[in-house]
Write a protein that holds these residues in place. Structure first.
Motif, short mmCIF file in Angstrom:
data_model
loop_
_atom_site.label_atom_id
_atom_site.label_comp_id
_atom_site.label_asym_id
_atom_site.label_seq_id
_atom_site.Cartn_x
_atom_site.Cartn_y
_atom_site.Cartn_z
N LEU A 20 13.72 63.27 75.13
CA LEU A 20 15.01 63.78 75.62
C LEU A 20 15.44 65.06 74.91
CD1 LEU A 20 17.13 60.54 76.20
CD2 LEU A 20 15.97 61.97 77.89
N ASN A 21 14.96 65.30 73.70
CA ASN A 21 15.26 66.54 72.99
C ASN A 21 14.29 67.67 73.34
OD1 ASN A 21 17.63 66.24 71.36
ND2 ASN A 21 16.51 64.80 70.06
N TYR A 46 8.57 52.83 75.30
CA TYR A 46 9.66 53.50 76.00
C TYR A 46 10.58 54.22 75.02
CZ TYR A 46 8.63 50.67 80.20
OH TYR A 46 8.04 50.10 81.31
N SER A 47 10.75 53.63 73.85
CA SER A 47 11.68 54.19 72.86
C SER A 47 11.28 55.58 72.39
CB SER A 47 11.78 53.25 71.64
OG SER A 47 10.50 53.05 71.05
N VAL A 48 10.01 55.95 72.53
CA VAL A 48 9.55 57.27 72.09
C VAL A 48 10.21 58.38 72.89
CG1 VAL A 48 7.50 58.79 72.08
CG2 VAL A 48 7.37 56.49 71.10
N MET A 49 10.65 58.08 74.11
CA MET A 49 11.24 59.12 74.94
C MET A 49 12.66 59.47 74.52
SD MET A 49 8.62 59.70 76.69
CE MET A 49 9.05 60.79 78.04
N ASN A 50 13.29 58.64 73.67
CA ASN A 50 14.61 59.05 73.19
C ASN A 50 14.76 58.83 71.69
OD1 ASN A 50 15.05 56.15 73.63
ND2 ASN A 50 17.23 56.58 73.32
N SER A 61 19.36 50.58 69.86
CA SER A 61 18.89 50.87 71.22
C SER A 61 18.25 49.63 71.81
CB SER A 61 17.86 52.01 71.21
OG SER A 61 17.22 52.10 72.47
N PRO A 62 18.59 49.27 73.04
CA PRO A 62 17.95 48.11 73.67
C PRO A 62 16.46 48.32 73.92
CG PRO A 62 19.31 49.30 75.25
CD PRO A 62 19.61 49.89 73.90
N LEU A 63 15.99 49.55 73.78
CA LEU A 63 14.57 49.82 73.98
C LEU A 63 13.72 49.37 72.79
CD1 LEU A 63 14.71 53.41 75.51
CD2 LEU A 63 14.33 51.26 76.73
N VAL A 64 14.36 49.09 71.64
CA VAL A 64 13.58 48.83 70.42
C VAL A 64 13.51 47.32 70.18
CG1 VAL A 64 13.20 49.53 68.04
CG2 VAL A 64 14.33 51.10 69.60
N PHE A 65 14.22 46.81 69.19
CA PHE A 65 14.02 45.42 68.77
C PHE A 65 14.51 44.41 69.81
CE2 PHE A 65 14.46 47.69 64.60
CZ PHE A 65 13.11 47.67 64.31
N GLU A 66 15.57 44.75 70.51
CA GLU A 66 16.15 43.80 71.46
C GLU A 66 15.16 43.35 72.52
OE1 GLU A 66 19.58 44.07 74.88
OE2 GLU A 66 20.05 44.96 72.93
N THR A 67 14.28 44.27 72.92
CA THR A 67 13.31 43.95 73.97
C THR A 67 11.88 43.93 73.44
OG1 THR A 67 13.29 46.32 74.55
CG2 THR A 67 14.71 44.87 75.84
N ASP A 107 13.09 55.93 84.40
CA ASP A 107 14.29 56.76 84.52
C ASP A 107 14.68 57.48 83.24
OD1 ASP A 107 14.64 56.20 87.17
OD2 ASP A 107 16.13 54.62 86.86
N GLY A 108 14.17 57.03 82.09
CA GLY A 108 14.51 57.68 80.83
C GLY A 108 13.67 58.89 80.50
N ASP A 109 12.72 59.24 81.36
CA ASP A 109 11.84 60.39 81.16
C ASP A 109 12.53 61.62 81.74
OD1 ASP A 109 9.91 62.43 81.65
OD2 ASP A 109 8.30 60.96 81.76
N PRO A 110 12.71 62.69 80.96
CA PRO A 110 13.42 63.87 81.48
C PRO A 110 12.69 64.55 82.64
CG PRO A 110 12.54 64.30 79.28
CD PRO A 110 12.39 62.83 79.53
#
Length: 443
Positions: A20-21, A46-50, A61-67, A107-110
């Motif tokens: 995202l950056n 997935y978390s690598v994208m943000n 972030s729900p992309l990391v430990f939560e899932t 959807d999280g991919d720019p």
């Protein structure tokens, strides 16, 4: 694989996608295993994208430990393999973008965000034509203070800005020659180069093209290329919004027009004023501008550029042939009638920036929005609504802006807000010197 067969000297490849950056995230792979990537893709969390600007996970972030930090599927873009001329060993780069394991876009991919906007245009029979202009500084960052690097030709340093100076360009002739040769090898349409107002500051235009995804790819790759070639010559190239307090910052202006199904520019009415569609697009961009400021100014340092009388817009307005305006309608032949969006800094993610601008323009066209009257004179002297004045305000405005959720997925908006709130928190711990060190090469 055809490119690798034509380049047997390439023994290693990089596979990379934009987070995202706008930072390239990826892997190094021996070229002999490239066929597996082409056929099956590869996996990143997935978390690598943000990740944040330091490359760290986003807290909570729900992309990391939560899932359980699950993987997405990275597949090659239509770009295919490209050389990486700034590396010593012959190397290939394979740009990627992210999907779910079932093949649906993530959807999280720019880049997927821009594809989503482009699909909206295709649905109504329209094609955006896009060009970007990128400003950057060449910097000697070997000491405690940033300085203009010595000319490879003369060994001398020019301490002032020299607008449109051939002498300034010629001082770095070898660098620019290498840069243009590398751009051609990478199929990046680098056009005119000029010297700008800051010391060691230059601008290079990328040509208009009727493929916004390729225009964004080119811009992303070109930033990577400029930084890499500069390091070959012993100095840095930086797209940081404001590396020097006393000088103007780096912008990334975007020009665009829109073609209908017959290839006719819908902004062209044969005259200088343009069509109703042009005014609708302008109105859409103006309405979305407060919310999209975080896209155009994504970092703490970005707001040092957006100050009055510093060649960067602060007011939300438009004008004909006026470089103080946030949105300028340049003088041109009628067929080339277009909009120039001048808010974004050089430190932006090109995929998000082009998405935000084209999405806002289409909102305006679809809703038949009407802009205020174009102003005349100095924008800084006008009574215009202002862009958010600081990073925190821009984050809040983006988070609550309905236009942003019309352009971007809810998932991307949430991820971007979490990323920026984390950066806002931890940037407060850094000194000015540490801030410059962080942003100089990263953005």
């Amino acid at each position: 694989m055809e490119w690798l067969r034509e380049h047997p000297e390439v023994r290693t490849i990089r596979v990379a996608a934009s987070d995202l950056n706008g930072v390239a995230r990826g892997k190094r792979i021996p070229a002999r295993f490239a066929d597996k990537i082409i056929v099956e893709g590869t996996k990143f969390p997935y978390s690598v994208m943000n990740l944040d600007i330091w490359g760290e996970d986003i807290e909570d972030s729900p992309l990391v430990f939560e899932t359980g930090d699950p993987d997405g599927l990275l597949l090659p873009t239509e770009r295919g393999f490209l050389p990486m001329p700034w590396l010593d060993a012959p190397t290939g780069l394979l740009p990627l973008w992210m999907f779910h394991p079932d093949g649906t876009p993530y959807d999280g991919d720019p880049r997927q965000a821009l594809a989503r906007v482009v699909d909206r245009y295709k649905t109504v029979g329209l094609t955006p034509v896009v060009a970007t202009e990128l400003e950057f500084f060449l910097i000697d960052d070997s000491g405690r203070q940033l300085r203009v690097p010595p000319s490879p030709r003369s060994g001398k340093r020019r301490t002032g800005g020299e607008v449109l100076s051939l002498r300034a360009l010629d001082a770095f002739d070898q660098f620019f020659t290498s840069l243009y040769e590398a751009s051609e090898a990478m199929d990046i349409p680098a056009d005119t180069a000029i010297s700008e107002a800051g010391p060691g500051q230059f601008e290079i235009n990328l040509m208009h093209q009727a493929d916004p995804l390729k225009a964004a790819d080119d811009t992303w790759l070109f930033k990577m290329l400029v930084k890499g070639v500069a390091r070959q010559y012993g100095f840095a190239a930086s797209f940081m919004a404001k590396p020097y307090e006393a000088w103007s910052g780096n912008g990334m202006h975007m020009h665009f027009s829109i073609l209908d199904e017959k290839g006719i520019n819908i902004f062209d009415n044969g005259g200088e004023e343009g069509t109703d569609a042009l005014r609708h697009a302008v109105a859409g961009c103006l309405r979305a501008m407060p919310g999209s400021t975080l896209i155009f100014a994504p970092h703490e340092n970005s707001y040092d550029r957006l100050v009055p009388n510093a060649h960067a817009p602060t007011g939300i307005g438009w004008a004909y042939e006026n470089r103080t305006a946030a949105i300028r309608i340049p003088s041109s032949g009628p067929k080339a009638r277009r909009i120039e969006h001048r808010v974004a800094g050089g430190d932006v993610n090109p995929y998000l920036t082009i998405s935000a601008i084209l999405g806002a323009a289409l909102n305006g066209i679809e809703d038949k929005l009407q802009p205020p009257e174009a102003f005349k004179g100095n924008a800084y002297d006008q009574q215009l609504d202002q862009l958010p004045g600081d990073w925190g305000a821009a984050i809040d405005t983006f988070d609550t802006c309905p236009e942003m959720r019309r352009i971007f997925s809810e998932h991307l908006v949430e991820n971007f807000v979490m990323t920026k709130r984390q950066e806002l928190k931890y940037m407060a711990e850094l000194s000015d010197e540490e801030t410059v060190e962080l942003y100089l090469d990263t953005v």
